[in-house]
Design a protein around this motif. Structure first.
Motif, short mmCIF file in Angstrom:
data_model
loop_
_atom_site.label_atom_id
_atom_site.label_comp_id
_atom_site.label_asym_id
_atom_site.label_seq_id
_atom_site.Cartn_x
_atom_site.Cartn_y
_atom_site.Cartn_z
N LEU A 105 10.77 -20.87 13.61
CA LEU A 105 11.91 -20.78 12.82
C LEU A 105 12.47 -21.56 13.97
O LEU A 105 13.92 -21.12 14.30
N ASP A 106 12.25 -21.22 15.83
CA ASP A 106 13.24 -22.03 16.29
C ASP A 106 12.69 -23.29 16.70
O ASP A 106 14.14 -24.38 16.92
N GLY A 107 11.99 -23.90 15.71
CA GLY A 107 11.54 -25.56 15.49
C GLY A 107 12.36 -26.29 14.39
O GLY A 107 12.37 -27.18 14.60
N GLY A 108 13.04 -25.53 13.16
CA GLY A 108 13.96 -25.55 12.78
C GLY A 108 13.07 -26.86 11.52
O GLY A 108 14.09 -27.58 11.04
N VAL A 109 11.77 -26.01 11.01
CA VAL A 109 11.61 -27.14 10.07
C VAL A 109 11.35 -26.16 9.52
O VAL A 109 10.58 -24.83 9.44
N ILE A 110 11.30 -27.20 7.72
CA ILE A 110 10.99 -26.32 6.75
C ILE A 110 9.97 -27.05 6.10
O ILE A 110 10.47 -27.70 5.96
N THR A 111 9.46 -26.34 5.25
CA THR A 111 8.10 -26.56 4.66
C THR A 111 8.43 -25.72 3.10
O THR A 111 8.90 -24.59 2.89
N VAL A 112 8.76 -26.68 2.37
CA VAL A 112 9.08 -26.69 0.96
C VAL A 112 7.72 -27.09 0.06
O VAL A 112 7.34 -28.08 0.16
N GLN A 113 6.69 -26.05 -0.59
CA GLN A 113 5.53 -26.88 -1.62
C GLN A 113 6.59 -27.03 -3.05
O GLN A 113 7.51 -25.93 -3.57
N VAL A 114 6.62 -27.46 -3.53
CA VAL A 114 7.06 -27.97 -5.35
C VAL A 114 5.50 -28.27 -6.12
O VAL A 114 4.79 -29.18 -5.08
N LYS A 115 5.53 -28.26 -6.70
CA LYS A 115 4.30 -27.82 -7.92
C LYS A 115 4.43 -28.29 -9.19
O LYS A 115 5.96 -28.01 -9.48
N ASN A 116 3.62 -29.41 -9.51
CA ASN A 116 3.37 -29.38 -11.22
C ASN A 116 2.92 -28.75 -11.80
O ASN A 116 1.21 -28.65 -12.13
N GLN A 172 15.79 -15.71 2.60
CA GLN A 172 16.05 -15.81 3.53
C GLN A 172 15.02 -15.36 4.62
O GLN A 172 14.18 -14.51 5.10
N PHE A 173 15.05 -16.17 5.72
CA PHE A 173 13.80 -16.04 7.10
C PHE A 173 14.64 -14.85 7.92
O PHE A 173 15.95 -14.55 8.10
N GLY A 174 13.18 -14.36 7.88
CA GLY A 174 12.78 -13.10 9.18
C GLY A 174 13.24 -13.84 10.80
O GLY A 174 13.82 -14.60 10.96
N GLY A 175 13.15 -13.23 11.21
CA GLY A 175 13.55 -13.43 13.03
C GLY A 175 14.80 -12.57 13.53
O GLY A 175 14.96 -11.65 12.88
#
Length: 130
Positions: free
Chosen positions: A38-49, A125-128
């Motif tokens: 969360l401190d690094g600011g990177v979000i990973t989104v999984q998208v699936k067909n 919403q992200f935790g932390g």
């Protein structure tokens, strides 16, 4: 009324032609949105067909609101996906993600015809610590 075998065959052929010409469509979903740090600011989104047909390339809308901040929108490209294929898209936001609200929308402009147009979103919403 009884149809002659010639007409019965024609009707059966037309029914089969209509059934086999139906195009298999994709169905894009967002099964997960995560941040490994969360401190690094990177979000990973999984998208699936999860559909039966291939998907053309399109765009994701990733809307993020950090605590006390304003809405930020990111739009990474989703590559063409085959049925059952999944891709991870990573976005560098440039800010802390603790307690940030997010919404990820696959095919943000509805350019891909899908079997279900109503299941393209993942919101949370992200935790932390705030």
């Amino acid at each position: 009324m009884k149809l002659s075998s010639k007409y019965a065959f024609l009707c059966a052929s037309l029914t089969l032609a209509c059934a086999t010409s139906a195009q298999a469509l994709p169905d894009l979903v967002v099964p997960s949105v995560d941040s490994p740090n969360l401190d690094g600011g990177v979000i990973t989104v999984q998208v699936k067909n999860q559909g039966a047909g291939p998907s053309a390339a399109c765009y994701l809308a990733l809307r993020v609101v950090p605590p006390g901040g304003s809405l930020k929108v990111f739009s990474p490209k989703i590559p063409a996906l085959q049925p059952g294929q999944q891709v991870a898209l990573s976005v560098q936001t440039g800010f802390l993600l603790s307690q940030a609200e997010y919404e990820a929308i696959a095919d943000r402009s509805n350019t891909v015809q899908e079997t279900n147009e109503a299941n393209n979103r993942n919101k949370g919403q992200f935790g932390g610590k705030p």
